[in-house]
Design a protein around this motif. Structure first.
Motif, PDB file in Angstrom:
ATOM      1  N   PHE A  45       5.866   7.768  -2.796  1.00  0.00           N
ATOM      2  CA  PHE A  45       5.301   7.020  -3.911  1.00  0.00           C
ATOM      3  C   PHE A  45       4.892   7.874  -5.101  1.00  0.00           C
ATOM      4  CE2 PHE A  45       3.813   3.604  -0.703  1.00  0.00           C
ATOM      5  CZ  PHE A  45       5.056   2.989  -0.752  1.00  0.00           C
ATOM      6  N   LEU A  46       5.157   9.175  -5.049  1.00  0.00           N
ATOM      7  CA  LEU A  46       4.847  10.025  -6.195  1.00  0.00           C
ATOM      8  C   LEU A  46       5.806   9.728  -7.340  1.00  0.00           C
ATOM      9  CD1 LEU A  46       4.223  13.469  -4.455  1.00  0.00           C
ATOM     10  CD2 LEU A  46       2.514  11.829  -5.273  1.00  0.00           C
ATOM     11  N   ALA A  47       5.372  10.022  -8.543  1.00  0.00           N
ATOM     12  CA  ALA A  47       6.225   9.819  -9.716  1.00  0.00           C
ATOM     13  C   ALA A  47       6.471  11.162 -10.382  1.00  0.00           C
ATOM     14  CB  ALA A  47       5.557   8.860 -10.691  1.00  0.00           C
ATOM     15  N   PRO A  48       7.683  11.680 -10.294  1.00  0.00           N
ATOM     16  CA  PRO A  48       8.798  11.175  -9.502  1.00  0.00           C
ATOM     17  C   PRO A  48       8.672  11.618  -8.047  1.00  0.00           C
ATOM     18  CG  PRO A  48       9.501  13.137 -10.664  1.00  0.00           C
ATOM     19  CD  PRO A  48       8.070  12.866 -11.085  1.00  0.00           C
ATOM     20  N   SER A  49       9.308  10.895  -7.168  1.00  0.00           N
ATOM     21  CA  SER A  49       9.264  11.246  -5.751  1.00  0.00           C
ATOM     22  C   SER A  49      10.131  12.482  -5.500  1.00  0.00           C
ATOM     23  CB  SER A  49       9.791  10.107  -4.888  1.00  0.00           C
ATOM     24  OG  SER A  49       9.871  10.530  -3.536  1.00  0.00           O
ATOM     25  N   PRO A  50       9.568  13.501  -4.841  1.00  0.00           N
ATOM     26  CA  PRO A  50      10.386  14.676  -4.514  1.00  0.00           C
ATOM     27  C   PRO A  50      11.528  14.344  -3.557  1.00  0.00           C
ATOM     28  CG  PRO A  50       8.243  14.822  -3.440  1.00  0.00           C
ATOM     29  CD  PRO A  50       8.193  13.636  -4.357  1.00  0.00           C
ATOM     30  N   LEU A  51      11.435  13.226  -2.874  1.00  0.00           N
ATOM     31  CA  LEU A  51      12.498  12.829  -1.953  1.00  0.00           C
ATOM     32  C   LEU A  51      13.785  12.462  -2.688  1.00  0.00           C
ATOM     33  CD1 LEU A  51      10.447  10.687   0.595  1.00  0.00           C
ATOM     34  CD2 LEU A  51      11.097  13.091   0.755  1.00  0.00           C
ATOM     35  N   LEU A  52      13.674  12.143  -3.969  1.00  0.00           N
ATOM     36  CA  LEU A  52      14.874  11.817  -4.746  1.00  0.00           C
ATOM     37  C   LEU A  52      15.745  13.040  -4.998  1.00  0.00           C
ATOM     38  CD1 LEU A  52      13.312   9.357  -7.341  1.00  0.00           C
ATOM     39  CD2 LEU A  52      14.613   8.797  -5.274  1.00  0.00           C
ATOM     40  N   ALA A  53      15.183  14.231  -4.823  1.00  0.00           N
ATOM     41  CA  ALA A  53      15.942  15.473  -5.007  1.00  0.00           C
ATOM     42  C   ALA A  53      16.613  15.931  -3.720  1.00  0.00           C
ATOM     43  CB  ALA A  53      15.018  16.570  -5.526  1.00  0.00           C
ATOM     44  N   ARG A  82       3.274  -2.075  -2.383  1.00  0.00           N
ATOM     45  CA  ARG A  82       3.328  -0.669  -2.002  1.00  0.00           C
ATOM     46  C   ARG A  82       1.937  -0.071  -2.122  1.00  0.00           C
ATOM     47  NH1 ARG A  82       7.064   1.138  -6.307  1.00  0.00           N
ATOM     48  NH2 ARG A  82       6.242  -0.728  -7.243  1.00  0.00           N
ATOM     49  N   ILE A  83       1.457   0.482  -1.007  1.00  0.00           N
ATOM     50  CA  ILE A  83       0.118   1.062  -0.984  1.00  0.00           C
ATOM     51  C   ILE A  83       0.200   2.508  -0.518  1.00  0.00           C
ATOM     52  CG2 ILE A  83      -2.205   0.920  -0.004  1.00  0.00           C
ATOM     53  CD1 ILE A  83      -1.681  -2.046   0.582  1.00  0.00           C
ATOM     54  N   ALA A  84      -0.400   3.400  -1.292  1.00  0.00           N
ATOM     55  CA  ALA A  84      -0.573   4.799  -0.888  1.00  0.00           C
ATOM     56  C   ALA A  84      -1.980   4.908  -0.305  1.00  0.00           C
ATOM     57  CB  ALA A  84      -0.409   5.731  -2.078  1.00  0.00           C
ATOM     58  N   CYS A  85      -2.066   5.445   0.891  1.00  0.00           N
ATOM     59  CA  CYS A  85      -3.343   5.577   1.580  1.00  0.00           C
ATOM     60  C   CYS A  85      -4.244   6.574   0.843  1.00  0.00           C
ATOM     61  CB  CYS A  85      -3.110   6.040   3.012  1.00  0.00           C
ATOM     62  SG  CYS A  85      -4.602   6.318   3.960  1.00  0.00           S
ATOM     63  N   GLY A  96      -5.074  12.236  -7.000  1.00  0.00           N
ATOM     64  CA  GLY A  96      -5.059  12.462  -8.441  1.00  0.00           C
ATOM     65  C   GLY A  96      -3.670  12.680  -9.006  1.00  0.00           C
ATOM     66  N   GLY A  97      -2.659  12.790  -8.136  1.00  0.00           N
ATOM     67  CA  GLY A  97      -1.287  12.951  -8.599  1.00  0.00           C
ATOM     68  C   GLY A  97      -0.745  11.651  -9.162  1.00  0.00           C
ATOM     69  N   ALA A  98       0.282  11.754  -9.965  1.00  0.00           N
ATOM     70  CA  ALA A  98       0.893  10.569 -10.566  1.00  0.00           C
ATOM     71  C   ALA A  98       1.656   9.780  -9.523  1.00  0.00           C
ATOM     72  CB  ALA A  98       1.828  10.990 -11.696  1.00  0.00           C
ATOM     73  N   LEU A  99       1.359   8.502  -9.441  1.00  0.00           N
ATOM     74  CA  LEU A  99       2.079   7.605  -8.541  1.00  0.00           C
ATOM     75  C   LEU A  99       3.024   6.723  -9.346  1.00  0.00           C
ATOM     76  CD1 LEU A  99      -0.870   6.500  -6.218  1.00  0.00           C
ATOM     77  CD2 LEU A  99       0.903   8.196  -5.730  1.00  0.00           C
ATOM     78  N   ALA A 100       4.056   6.246  -8.673  1.00  0.00           N
ATOM     79  CA  ALA A 100       5.017   5.359  -9.321  1.00  0.00           C
ATOM     80  C   ALA A 100       4.315   4.085  -9.793  1.00  0.00           C
ATOM     81  CB  ALA A 100       6.137   5.016  -8.335  1.00  0.00           C
ATOM     82  N   PRO A 101       4.812   3.478 -10.855  1.00  0.00           N
ATOM     83  CA  PRO A 101       4.216   2.237 -11.344  1.00  0.00           C
ATOM     84  C   PRO A 101       4.183   1.176 -10.243  1.00  0.00           C
ATOM     85  CG  PRO A 101       5.826   3.063 -12.910  1.00  0.00           C
ATOM     86  CD  PRO A 101       5.953   3.907 -11.667  1.00  0.00           C
ATOM     87  N   GLY A 102       3.067   0.472 -10.170  1.00  0.00           N
ATOM     88  CA  GLY A 102       2.931  -0.613  -9.198  1.00  0.00           C
ATOM     89  C   GLY A 102       2.402  -0.203  -7.843  1.00  0.00           C
ATOM     90  N   VAL A 103       2.256   1.091  -7.598  1.00  0.00           N
ATOM     91  CA  VAL A 103       1.734   1.552  -6.308  1.00  0.00           C
ATOM     92  C   VAL A 103       0.216   1.504  -6.358  1.00  0.00           C
ATOM     93  CG1 VAL A 103       1.545   3.502  -4.715  1.00  0.00           C
ATOM     94  CG2 VAL A 103       3.732   3.016  -5.845  1.00  0.00           C
ATOM     95  N   GLU A 104      -0.367   0.844  -5.361  1.00  0.00           N
ATOM     96  CA  GLU A 104      -1.816   0.753  -5.238  1.00  0.00           C
ATOM     97  C   GLU A 104      -2.324   1.938  -4.415  1.00  0.00           C
ATOM     98  OE1 GLU A 104      -3.177  -3.033  -3.535  1.00  0.00           O
ATOM     99  OE2 GLU A 104      -1.123  -3.740  -3.836  1.00  0.00           O
ATOM    100  N   VAL A 105      -3.585   2.264  -4.587  1.00  0.00           N
ATOM    101  CA  VAL A 105      -4.261   3.227  -3.717  1.00  0.00           C
ATOM    102  C   VAL A 105      -5.328   2.442  -2.977  1.00  0.00           C
ATOM    103  CG1 VAL A 105      -5.661   5.315  -3.585  1.00  0.00           C
ATOM    104  CG2 VAL A 105      -3.799   5.164  -5.257  1.00  0.00           C
ATOM    105  N   ALA A 106      -5.250   2.445  -1.656  1.00  0.00           N
ATOM    106  CA  ALA A 106      -6.201   1.698  -0.839  1.00  0.00           C
ATOM    107  C   ALA A 106      -6.213   2.305   0.557  1.00  0.00           C
ATOM    108  CB  ALA A 106      -5.831   0.218  -0.793  1.00  0.00           C
TER     109      ALA A 106
END
Length: 123
Positions: A45-53, A82-85, A96-106
């Motif tokens: 869920f990071l923006a950008p996701s390192p998994l895309l590389a 989409r929720i990031a724990c 504090g890192g940038a998350l993708a748009p629409g990702v909640e933190v909960a």
């Protein structure tokens, strides 16, 4: 239909890919889906996701399989929650890192409440 909750613990490409495959397929069938990422899984869920590389992205594209990039876009279009724990982000040093748009933190309680009496899948 009962809601589906998917718990992503792994930070690896394969598990993140399959979590998105399951989530988008269920949402396309009309199910309410919550994808909850914790610990290393939060990297999805990071923006950008390192998994895309990851090199597997190109391999999947060459073979006509939906990539993480395609599935992430579909997840947004299908209204996946989409929720990031919050604790997982802190545990991985990602708070504090940038998350993708629409990702909640909960937290876990929010995830469990969203799924209710539905089904859960852990990857």
């Amino acid at each position: 239909m009962r809601p589906l909750g998917i718990l992503l613990l792994s930070g690896g490409h394969e598990r993140a890919h399959y979590a998105l495959v399951m989530a988008t397929a269920a949402a396309a069938l009309g199910r309410d889906v919550t994808l909850f990422a914790t610990n290393a899984g939060c990297r999805l869920f990071l923006a950008p996701s390192p998994l895309l590389a990851d090199a597997r992205e190109a391999v999947l594209a060459e073979r006509g399989v939906a990539t993480l990039a395609v599935l992430l876009e579909a997840a947004g279009e299908l209204g996946l929650r989409r929720i990031a724990c919050e604790a997982g982000l802190r545990a991985e040093g990602l708070a504090g890192g940038a998350l993708a748009p629409g990702v909640e933190v909960a937290g876990v309680a929010t995830f469990l409440a969203a799924v209710g009496e539905g089904q859960m899948l852990s990857l």
